[in-house]
Design a protein around this motif. Structure first.
Motif, short mmCIF file in Angstrom:
data_model
loop_
_atom_site.label_atom_id
_atom_site.label_comp_id
_atom_site.label_asym_id
_atom_site.label_seq_id
_atom_site.Cartn_x
_atom_site.Cartn_y
_atom_site.Cartn_z
N LEU A 206 0.81 -1.21 0.00
CA LEU A 206 0.00 0.00 0.00
C LEU A 206 0.85 1.27 0.00
O LEU A 206 0.62 2.23 0.75
CB LEU A 206 -0.94 0.01 1.21
CG LEU A 206 -2.01 -1.09 1.24
CD1 LEU A 206 -2.86 -0.99 2.50
CD2 LEU A 206 -2.90 -1.01 0.01
N GLY A 207 1.86 1.28 -0.85
CA GLY A 207 2.69 2.47 -0.99
C GLY A 207 3.79 2.61 0.03
O GLY A 207 4.54 3.59 -0.01
N VAL A 208 3.91 1.67 0.96
CA VAL A 208 4.93 1.74 2.02
C VAL A 208 6.00 0.71 1.73
O VAL A 208 5.71 -0.49 1.64
CB VAL A 208 4.32 1.51 3.41
CG1 VAL A 208 5.40 1.59 4.49
CG2 VAL A 208 3.21 2.51 3.68
N GLN A 209 7.23 1.14 1.59
CA GLN A 209 8.36 0.24 1.37
C GLN A 209 8.97 -0.12 2.71
O GLN A 209 9.27 0.75 3.53
CB GLN A 209 9.41 0.91 0.48
CG GLN A 209 10.61 0.03 0.19
CD GLN A 209 11.64 0.73 -0.67
OE1 GLN A 209 11.42 1.87 -1.11
NE2 GLN A 209 12.76 0.08 -0.91
N VAL A 210 9.16 -1.41 2.95
CA VAL A 210 9.68 -1.92 4.22
C VAL A 210 11.04 -2.54 3.98
O VAL A 210 11.20 -3.41 3.12
CB VAL A 210 8.72 -2.96 4.83
CG1 VAL A 210 9.26 -3.45 6.17
CG2 VAL A 210 7.33 -2.37 5.00
N THR A 211 12.02 -2.07 4.73
CA THR A 211 13.39 -2.59 4.63
C THR A 211 13.78 -3.19 5.98
O THR A 211 13.66 -2.53 7.02
CB THR A 211 14.38 -1.48 4.25
OG1 THR A 211 13.95 -0.86 3.03
CG2 THR A 211 15.78 -2.05 4.06
N ARG A 212 14.26 -4.42 5.94
CA ARG A 212 14.69 -5.10 7.16
C ARG A 212 16.22 -5.16 7.22
O ARG A 212 16.88 -5.37 6.20
CB ARG A 212 14.15 -6.54 7.21
CG ARG A 212 12.63 -6.64 7.29
CD ARG A 212 12.19 -8.09 7.22
NE ARG A 212 10.75 -8.22 7.30
CZ ARG A 212 10.07 -8.42 8.42
NH1 ARG A 212 10.75 -8.54 9.56
NH2 ARG A 212 8.76 -8.51 8.42
N ASN A 213 16.75 -4.96 8.42
CA ASN A 213 18.18 -5.13 8.65
C ASN A 213 18.39 -5.59 10.09
O ASN A 213 17.42 -5.83 10.82
CB ASN A 213 18.95 -3.83 8.36
CG ASN A 213 18.33 -2.62 9.06
OD1 ASN A 213 17.95 -2.70 10.22
ND2 ASN A 213 18.21 -1.51 8.34
N SER A 214 19.62 -5.66 10.50
CA SER A 214 19.92 -6.16 11.84
C SER A 214 19.45 -5.19 12.93
O SER A 214 19.27 -5.60 14.08
CB SER A 214 21.43 -6.39 11.99
OG SER A 214 22.15 -5.20 11.73
N ASP A 215 19.26 -3.93 12.58
CA ASP A 215 18.85 -2.94 13.56
C ASP A 215 17.34 -2.86 13.72
O ASP A 215 16.85 -2.29 14.70
CB ASP A 215 19.39 -1.55 13.18
CG ASP A 215 20.90 -1.51 13.23
OD1 ASP A 215 21.48 -2.27 14.03
OD2 ASP A 215 21.50 -0.73 12.46
N GLY A 216 16.59 -3.39 12.76
CA GLY A 216 15.14 -3.31 12.86
C GLY A 216 14.47 -3.10 11.51
O GLY A 216 14.93 -3.62 10.48
#
Length: 343
Positions: free
Chosen positions: A11-21
């Motif tokens: 829905l228009g929101v890009q989510v990026t995952r990494n070790s910090d959250g």
């Protein structure tokens, strides 16, 4: 139901995952808004609104009200991950019924600020506690047209800002204490809803939520069960907040006005204060070829690579949330990153 794998775009929101959250960004959606408003090549601005903005009494109506409502409605959805836009978008939303040229000029300034901060994203740290706290503030009689106050609050789960609001109050407050107390009541209601939601999800809070306010008179009314003549007209809110405090479900604390994080939701701020509060709310800026923002100058390219994220230290306590980050420190960080890239 179907497992679609890890969340990346929804829905228009890009989510990026990494070790910090997690990092939430709406850069693509913001570009679509700029393209719809034909402002993809506009000059960036450092703030979404001029500080101490007065009432707009322009009699020249905007020729295309539908276009105004379309842009402002899109900006409202953009504020889902951009708390720094909450107050300015709420302000221009108050003129949807009859916008003027002056109102659209304010919308264009928000778009210019958005063009300069496209790489800003909201970060949620995975190394955070589960302590629930909130910051409540009010700008007494801030609206020059109706003299209503503006309620602003932000709620943190540990070091992560999970809820915020900027909204004009329904009635006129006769004192600053009343305006601040109504803001505390609205914040308490949101804290109660979040507490119930966390309980339903199986999350146990280690302690009762803490509500920070910079008005001593409003804090005294949460503890003093004796009615005063000047507070009888706010009995509904008066009963609600002290009841939560008396039951031990809420603690109230005083903080100085200089440490009030909710100040960004009640009034237009200058660039240094905006940058400081923006960082404390968990908004991080990825260095890109767009360069730096200046109110009077166009972006100048820097020697940084696009899509490179800066490591923003998330506050681990309430004292860390109130640490001041000066523009000089930001420039030093960007300079060190540039030197490393060149080497």
């Amino acid at each position: 139901m179907k497992d679609l794998g890890p969340l990346h775009y929804f829905l228009g929101v890009q989510v990026t995952r990494n070790s910090d959250g997690l990092t939430l960004s709406q850069a693509k959606y913001a570009l679509e808004i700029l393209d719809r408003a034909q402002m993809k090549d506009c000059k960036p601005m450092g703030t979404p609104m001029m500080p101490k903005t007065k009432g707009l009494t322009s009699d020249v109506p905007f020729p295309d009200p539908a276009h105004y409502r379309s842009i402002v409605g899109a900006l409202q959805y953009l504020s889902l991950t951009r708390p720094d836009l909450a107050f300015s978008v709420n302000f221009v939303s108050q003129f949807l019924h009859s916008p003027s040229m002056a109102h659209y000029k304010m919308v264009k300034r928000i778009l210019r600020y958005l063009h300069g901060t496209l790489d800003t994203s909201l970060h949620f740290s995975s190394h955070s506690t589960l302590k629930l706290c909130a910051f409540s503030d009010a700008d007494w009689a801030g609206c020059p047209l109706t003299r209503r106050s503006t309620t602003g609050y932000c709620i943190f789960l540990g070091s992560n800002c999970i809820s915020w609001s900027a909204k004009k109050q329904n009635t006129v407050s006769r004192s600053s204490s009343e305006a601040e107390y109504r803001a505390m009541a609205s914040t308490t209601a949101e804290l109660t809803c979040i507490s119930f939601l966390l309980r339903d999800l199986g999350v146990t809070l280690p302690s009762a939520p803490i509500l920070f306010c910079d008005n001593l008179s409003a804090l005294h009314m949460t503890a003093n069960l004796v009615f005063h003549a000047r507070s009888k007209h706010i009995e509904i809110d008066y009963h609600f907040v002290p009841e939560r405090v008396a039951l031990g479900l809420l603690h109230t604390r005083h903080i100085p006005a200089s440490s009030q994080l909710a100040d960004i939701f009640t009034k237009p701020l200058g660039r240094p204060a905006l940058q400081s509060l923006r960082t404390k709310l968990g908004l991080i800026l990825r260095l890109s070829l767009r360069g730096t923002i200046d109110d009077n100058q166009v972006f100048t390219p820097t020697a940084t690579k696009p899509n490179m994220e800066t490591k923003a230290t998330q506050p681990q306590s309430y004292q860390d949330q109130r640490q001041q980050i000066t523009p000089t420190d930001t420039k030093a960080i960007q300079g060190n990153n540039t030197q490393r890239l060149q080497s």
